[in-house]
Structures are given as C-alpha cells and as structure tokens.
Scaffold this active site. Structure first.
Site, short mmCIF file in Angstrom:
data_model
loop_
_atom_site.label_atom_id
_atom_site.label_comp_id
_atom_site.label_asym_id
_atom_site.label_seq_id
_atom_site.Cartn_x
_atom_site.Cartn_y
_atom_site.Cartn_z
N THR A 171 -5.93 6.93 6.89
CA THR A 171 -6.35 7.19 6.00
C THR A 171 -6.78 6.24 5.61
OG1 THR A 171 -4.24 8.11 4.93
CG2 THR A 171 -5.73 9.50 6.34
N THR A 172 -6.25 4.93 5.55
CA THR A 172 -6.70 3.64 4.62
C THR A 172 -7.49 2.69 6.47
OG1 THR A 172 -4.53 2.98 6.66
CG2 THR A 172 -4.21 4.07 4.34
N HIS B 237 4.26 10.93 6.63
CA HIS B 237 3.15 10.47 8.09
C HIS B 237 3.93 9.92 8.81
CE1 HIS B 237 -1.29 11.14 6.30
NE2 HIS B 237 -0.09 12.09 6.15
N GLU C 264 -2.49 14.13 0.86
CA GLU C 264 -3.93 13.43 1.29
C GLU C 264 -4.53 14.46 1.59
OE1 GLU C 264 -3.41 9.73 3.96
OE2 GLU C 264 -3.91 9.19 2.50
N HIS D 296 2.32 9.68 1.17
CA HIS D 296 0.88 8.82 0.59
C HIS D 296 1.79 9.69 -0.98
CE1 HIS D 296 -1.17 7.34 2.80
NE2 HIS D 296 -0.31 7.76 4.03
N HIS E 216 1.04 -1.05 0.10
CA HIS E 216 0.15 -0.18 -0.27
C HIS E 216 0.74 1.73 0.09
CE1 HIS E 216 -3.26 -2.30 1.16
NE2 HIS E 216 -2.52 -3.30 2.15
N HIS F 44 5.77 6.57 6.60
CA HIS F 44 5.99 6.52 5.10
C HIS F 44 5.21 7.86 4.81
CE1 HIS F 44 1.14 6.07 7.90
NE2 HIS F 44 0.47 6.75 6.50
#
Ligand SMILES: NS(=O)(=O)c1c(F)c(F)c(S(=O)(=O)CCO)c(N[C@H]2CCCc3ccccc32)c1F
Ligand SMILES: [Zn+2]
Length: 263
Positions: A198-199, A117, A104, A93, A66, A91
């Site tokens: 957010t996941t 994040h 995000e 995005h 992911h 991690h």
C-alpha cells in the site's frame, strides 16, 4: 531516497509518476462490502511458529519517515499458506488526533481507528524480502484492525518506545515478547485477497489476510500513536507530524474477497 508522502505534491495521486505499479492492477487497500465477499471453506486458521520471542532477544523499532516499523526475527514464520512465509517487519497506519479513522482497509465503507501490518516473505522460494517483494507470490501481509477499548498491555510493549523514535531514522531496541499477543481473537476468521503493497513501489505481490475481529487499545494509546512521531529528522526546521499515513481504498472490480467465516 524514497521521495513520496501521504500529503502534498508527493502524495498518493502523484505516486504512479515515479512508481508505475501504484497506477496498476491489484492495488491495496480495498473496502470489504458484502457483494464482493465469498465464503471459502478451504481457508484454514494460520499457524504461527516462533512468534513467542524470548525477552533476552530484541526487536529493532525504527521511524522510517513513513511509519514506525519493527523488524522481526527470521525464526518467526507462518505455515498453512500456499508456502511458508517468514516474518520481516511490522508497522502501523493511523489517522490524527481529530480524526481517529486511519485504517487502510475499510468494512462496508467504515474506517477503523488504525491498522497493524505484519509483513512476511515467501522463504520457500526467495532468499529475502527484497528478492520477494516484486514477485506475485512474494509477500504475505497480516492486517489487524484497531478500535478503542480498554488499555492493551501487549501493544504497550511497543507503544512505550515511541518517545525514543520521534524523528526520522531514530531507532530503539524493544525486548522480545510473544508477538501472538498482538493478534485478535478468532484467528480462523479473516478476509483473504490478492493485492499489493500500500506504499510505493506498490508491487502487486501481497497475499492479504485481514482478520475479521479488531483488537482494542485505549484512547490514550491511540492518541500516543497519533501524536508521537514526525516524518522529519530531529534537526529539521519545519517538522512534519507523522499522521494520516494510510492510502485511500482502491477500485476492486470483477474480483472477489474470500472469507473464512459465514456472515
Ligand atoms: N502497507 S505495506 O504494503 O505492508 C508496507 C508499508 F506500508 C510500508 F510503509 C513499508 S516500509 O515501512 O518498508 C516503507 C515503504 O517501503 C512496507 N515495506 C515493505 C515493502 C517495501 C520494501 C520492503 C522491504 C523490506 C520489508 C518490507 C518491505 C510495506 F510492505
Ligand atoms: Zn502497511
């Protein structure tokens, strides 16, 4: 396993079917626009303890299908929040090579190029992140927005390892360095609100701190992030590029985002 994605039949519109909280309250990310912002003079700068990790220590960087995430050390924590929060992982995005708008959170409807994040858990109340992640006061995530600028040698300490985590479940050791180098200037200026992961499983368990000022990485570094990794395993006959791994902004009604700065 976690069968969800950012595209196709398992994309975010389908998340609530398997993960009911994703269709629930306090969902993240959100758009920061002026009529929901309120200045709060009690918002203090965060204090980072143990973030300056010796190069004799190592972080594990892993492609989990992911995102690319780096496990941090349990000796790293932040103070000056309601509780002490211990670092768990960081991690990213991002978007894709044709559209570098993969943050995000958005500001006045605008995406930034990407977003980092740093996930922490409330180590005063819970033994580990798994116990904390579904509790209302369980997690604190720091978010750093990215924009294009000069080459960033601090981020390169992570980015140079992307070629070794191209495929799902690949991992590599990253020599320790001062994680505080990844933070933007003006740690005293940030957006603060209560939201969610957010996941999936989208638990409403996150105290969000989104720094006002973005960090700069070069166009080449951003392109490397957007093109280096795959969601699929190395032997998968149908490789899927890991791109556009950001959730759309969520409805945010009758709530405020508190800001530590005056506009
Ligand atoms: N954007 S976000 O909400 O910060 C966010 C992500 F986007 C994200 F991809 C991850 S993940 O990489 O773990 C893959 C999906 O669970 C997490 N993990 C969190 C929550 C889930 C379980 C867990 C367990 C240990 C440490 C961290 C976490 C995540 F919090
Ligand atoms: Zn995230």
């Amino acid at each position: 396993g976690s069968k969800w994605s950012y595209i196709g039949p398992d994309g975010e519109k389908a998340w609530p079917k398997k993960y009911p909280f994703c269709g629930g309250i306090f969902q993240s990310p959100i758009d920061f626009h002026k009529d929901i912002l309120q200045y709060d003079s009690n918002l203090l700068p965060l204090e980072f303890i143990g973030y300056n990790v010796s190069s004799t220590d190592q972080f594990t960087l892993i492609n989990n299908g992911h995102s690319v995430k780096m496990y941090l050390l349990p000796t790293m924590y932040i103070r000056s929040l309601p509780f002490e929060y211990t670092a768990s992982q960081l991690h990213l995005h991002w978007g894709n090579r044709n559209k570098s708008e993969g943050s995000e959170h958005t500001v006045s409807g605008k995406h930034f190029a990407a977003e980092l994040h740093i996930v922490h858990y409330n180590s005063e109340k819970y033994p580990d992140v798994t116990a904390a992640m579904d509790k209302a006061d369980g997690l604190a995530v720091l978010a750093i927005l990215f924009e294009i600028g000069p080459f960033n040698p601090s981020y390169e300490k992570i980015f140079r390892h992307f070629r070794n985590v191209k495929y799902k479940d690949q991992m590599v050791q990253v020599p320790g360095f001062n994680i505080q180098e990844l933070l933007p200037e003006r740690l005293d200026e940030y957006y603060r609100y209560e939201g969610s992961l957010t996941t999936p499983p989208c638990y409403p368990s996150v105290l969000w701190t989104v720094f006002r000022h973005p960090v700069k990485i070069s166009h080449e570094q951003l392109l490397a992030l957007e093109t280096a990794m795959y969601c699929t395993e190395s032997d998968d006959p149908e490789p899927l590029e890991m791109v556009d791994n950001f959730r759309k902004v969520q409805e945010f009604h009758e709530r405020l985002v508190f800001i530590s700065f005056r506009e």
